[in-house]
Structures are given as C-alpha cells and as structure tokens.
Scaffold this motif. Structure first.
Motif, PDB file in Angstrom:
ATOM      1  N   ALA A  15       0.691  -1.307   0.016  1.00 21.99           N
ATOM      2  CA  ALA A  15       0.000   0.057   0.103  1.00 21.99           C
ATOM      3  C   ALA A  15       0.880   1.286  -0.051  1.00 21.99           C
ATOM      4  CB  ALA A  15      -0.885  -0.139   1.435  1.00 21.99           C
ATOM      5  N   VAL A  16       1.961   1.220   0.624  1.00 22.58           N
ATOM      6  CA  VAL A  16       2.928   2.508   0.741  1.00 22.58           C
ATOM      7  C   VAL A  16       3.361   3.019  -0.634  1.00 22.58           C
ATOM      8  CG1 VAL A  16       5.037   3.288   1.591  1.00 22.58           C
ATOM      9  CG2 VAL A  16       3.547   1.999   3.394  1.00 22.58           C
ATOM     10  N   PRO A  17       4.067   2.049  -1.592  1.00 21.67           N
ATOM     11  CA  PRO A  17       4.461   2.546  -2.644  1.00 21.67           C
ATOM     12  C   PRO A  17       3.168   2.812  -3.652  1.00 21.67           C
ATOM     13  CG  PRO A  17       5.042   0.013  -2.512  1.00 21.67           C
ATOM     14  CD  PRO A  17       4.523   0.789  -1.233  1.00 21.67           C
ATOM     15  N   THR A  18       2.018   2.076  -3.418  1.00 22.73           N
ATOM     16  CA  THR A  18       0.937   2.605  -4.236  1.00 22.73           C
ATOM     17  C   THR A  18       0.473   3.860  -4.053  1.00 22.73           C
ATOM     18  OG1 THR A  18       0.247   0.022  -4.140  1.00 22.73           O
ATOM     19  CG2 THR A  18      -1.362   1.739  -4.715  1.00 22.73           C
ATOM     20  N   MET A  19       0.574   4.282  -2.876  1.00 21.83           N
ATOM     21  CA  MET A  19       0.045   5.391  -2.301  1.00 21.83           C
ATOM     22  C   MET A  19       0.826   6.547  -2.902  1.00 21.83           C
ATOM     23  SD  MET A  19      -0.304   7.188   1.507  1.00 21.83           S
ATOM     24  CE  MET A  19       1.379   7.282   1.529  1.00 21.83           C
ATOM     25  N   ILE A  20       2.144   6.494  -2.825  1.00 21.58           N
ATOM     26  CA  ILE A  20       3.027   7.404  -3.313  1.00 21.58           C
ATOM     27  C   ILE A  20       3.059   7.487  -4.857  1.00 21.58           C
ATOM     28  CG2 ILE A  20       5.674   8.183  -3.431  1.00 21.58           C
ATOM     29  CD1 ILE A  20       6.106   6.668  -0.676  1.00 21.58           C
ATOM     30  N   ALA A  21       2.992   6.331  -5.567  1.00 24.61           N
ATOM     31  CA  ALA A  21       2.882   6.349  -6.807  1.00 24.61           C
ATOM     32  C   ALA A  21       1.640   6.749  -7.293  1.00 24.61           C
ATOM     33  CB  ALA A  21       3.044   5.111  -7.389  1.00 24.61           C
ATOM     34  N   GLY A  22       0.442   6.609  -6.463  1.00 28.86           N
ATOM     35  CA  GLY A  22      -0.711   7.482  -6.937  1.00 28.86           C
ATOM     36  C   GLY A  22      -0.742   8.541  -6.937  1.00 28.86           C
ATOM     37  N   VAL A  23       0.030   9.385  -5.868  1.00 25.97           N
ATOM     38  CA  VAL A  23       0.045  10.761  -5.612  1.00 25.97           C
ATOM     39  C   VAL A  23       0.846  11.654  -6.880  1.00 25.97           C
ATOM     40  CG1 VAL A  23       1.057  12.506  -4.239  1.00 25.97           C
ATOM     41  CG2 VAL A  23      -0.318  10.839  -3.332  1.00 25.97           C
ATOM     42  N   TYR A  24       1.843  10.877  -7.424  1.00 20.90           N
ATOM     43  CA  TYR A  24       2.811  11.491  -8.275  1.00 20.90           C
ATOM     44  C   TYR A  24       1.940  10.995  -9.683  1.00 20.90           C
ATOM     45  CZ  TYR A  24       6.391  13.308  -5.451  1.00 20.90           C
ATOM     46  OH  TYR A  24       7.051  13.956  -4.532  1.00 20.90           O
TER      47      TYR A  24
END
Length: 330
Positions: free
Chosen positions: A281-290
C-alpha cells in the motif's frame, strides 16, 4: 442352519440322537446333562422346529430372528434370553461393525443363534470341552463362557482403537500438510466408530449386573455359584466401557485442538496477508499521488526527484518489513 448339536453329560460331550426332540429328552433323562444347539442365521421356517421342541417364547424368537436388538437379558417361563453384540474392528479401514449373538438358556438346554461373523462359537465350545470341570456346571457355564469371550474381545478392540487414536493424534499435531482439510472428517469418522462400539458395550452393563447378583433378585436357570464368575466378566466390561469413554473424550479434545490449530493457522495467514498488503500500500499510495498529473507539483522538475521517491518507497517498505518481522507477522 444347525452348526453343532451335542449332549454334555458330567461336563463331557457324548454322542446323542440327531433328532432335536430325542436329544432334549435324552438330556433330561440323564442327570447333570444338557444339550447345546448352535444355529447360524436361521430363517423363521427353519427356527420353527427349535421353537416347538424347546418351548421358546414367541417374543424372544421374534427378537432372535430379526437380529436388530440391543444387548439385554429377559426372563421367560421356560428360559432366559440374552442378547450380546460382538464387535469386529477392521484396523485397515478403521471401521467398527457389530454382529448379534442370542442365547436361550433353560433347564437342560442352550440354544445359541448367531448373526454375522463376529464371534464364532466353535472356539468357545472347544475351550469348554477342554475344561469338563467348568462344563459340568451345565447351561450356566455356556452362558458365562460366551459372555466372557465377547467382553474380552471388547477389551482387545479397545486396545486397537487406542493405538489408532495415538496415530491420529500424532498426525493432528504434526506440521500441517496437504490432507489437513480432511483431518476433521477423519476425526469425526473415528468418533462414529467409537459410538458404534459404545452401543455394544454400554447396554450390556445391566444384564451382567443381574447375572452377577449386583442388581435384582435371583435369576432362574442360573447357578447361584456362578455369580463370582459373572462379576469378573462385569469388571472386564467396566474396564472396556471406561476405555470407550476415554476414547470419546480424547477424540473430542483432539477435534477441539485441531480446530484451534486451524484457527491459529488462519490467523497467522491473515497476518501475513495483511503485512504484505500494508507493504504494497505504501508505494502504491506514493505512486498514486505522483500519478495525478498536476502541473504544479513539488520536485517534478528536479533531476533527483525520481530516484529519491523510489528510494523513499523502498525505505518505507523495508522498514515495514522489519517491523512485521520483529512482531512475528512474517
């Protein structure tokens, strides 16, 4: 129909007439004599001759022919009627089957009726014939010997069941394998075999207590001196019933332990799934923001922005991995 027919005088087998009526008259004419007739799965028509010659009660005859009775002891005017359920255990398929054995005991005669192959009486008859002193006690000796053989076999079956239960218990507490889904059904099937065993042993307590003089009054056609012998059989039956009770309790405990083990395993699996989902979930969230494609976002024009974000995601995932590992989730 008639497996064996013999007249016993003073504890020894003698050659008697082949006709049932003549055999009974010969036994009654001689002192300390009785006739023992063994039958195997007789039909109603075949049993009519025995019924008429020995004066057996029609209700007892009906029970003997139907062969779906529970262990019991009934007293009629001219005879005692006892039902026993021999047990056969197949340790290959782990199945318990019960047959039926009926005994009519009267003055100067014993009629045994077998259904199934559970307890062939030939061995009991031979053992009695090798002990004339015991056989001299008459029909009571046959009643005791047959009851003793059936109850002793209960003890043997209980030992086999305990051995197989030990193997089943070892499998339950072994590391979970591919057949874990079938373990509960195996335990339940084993429990069904124990219930079948109990149906043979538990109802026999009251009849043997009566024969041993532990309950009720004096029984006709039973030698009073035989009571200590029947008390010994009753003691063996008590031990067999205690073994059955312990088997049932152990099976219930094993089933509960297995279900608890499965619950713990499922909780462990859910924790692992949750841990991996959190790390994803952590990289998914960051990738989703960018990935929102806004024009004015911080560090979009910086050369180091991409590797910095990837390093941040990798660092957070590694930190979560170490955290979950330390707490036993992975």
């Amino acid at each position: 129909m008639i497996v064996d027919c013999a007249i016993y005088q003073h504890g020894r087998r003698t050659e008697g007439p082949a006709d049932l009526s003549d055999a009974l008259e010969a036994a009654r004419a001689e002192g300390d004599s009785f006739v023992w007739i063994g039958l195997y799965e007789p039909t109603e028509k075949e049993f009519d001759l025995v019924t008429s010659e020995f004066g057996l009660h029609p209700l007892a005859v009906e029970d003997a022919l139907n062969a779906h009775q529970r262990p019991k002891l009934e007293v009629y005017d001219d005879s005692l009627f006892m039902v026993l359920k021999p047990v056969v255990y197949d340790d290959v398929r782990n199945t318990v089957t019960t047959d039926e054995l009926m005994l009519f005991v009267g003055r100067c005669f014993v009629v045994s009726v077998r259904h199934g192959e559970g307890t062939p009486l030939a061995a009991v008859r031979r053992r009695l014939e090798d002990d004339p002193e015991m056989l001299a006690h008459g029909p009571t000796a046959v009643l005791y010997a047959v009851s003793d053989a059936v109850v002793d076999h209960y003890t043997d079956v209980a030992v086999l069941l305990h051995a197989d239960l030990d193997e089943l218990e070892a499998e339950v507490f072994a590391p979970l394998g591919e057949d874990v889904r079938h373990m509960a059904s195996r335990i339940y099937s084993f429990k069904r075999q124990v219930v079948e065993f109990r149906r043979a042993t538990l109802p026999l307590v009251e009849p043997l207590a009566r024969l041993a003089g532990l309950s009720g009054g004096r029984l006709p056609f039973v030698d009073e001196k035989s009571r200590p012998f029947f008390r010994d059989v009753s003691d063996h039956l008590t031990r067999a019933n205690e073994s059955v009770e312990s088997l049932d309790r152990l099976l219930s405990d094993i089933l509960s332990a297995h279900l608890a083990q499965m619950g713990v395993q499922q909780n462990d699996d859910m924790r692992k799934i949750s841990a991996w989902a959190a790390m994803a979930a952590v990289p998914t969230m960051i990738a989703g923001v960018y990935g929102m494609n806004f024009t004015h976002m911080p560090e979009l024009r910086q050369v180091w922005a991409y590797p910095a974000v990837v390093a941040l995601m990798a660092g957070l995932v590694f930190w979560l991995y170490k955290l979950f590992k330390r707490r036993g989730w992975l």
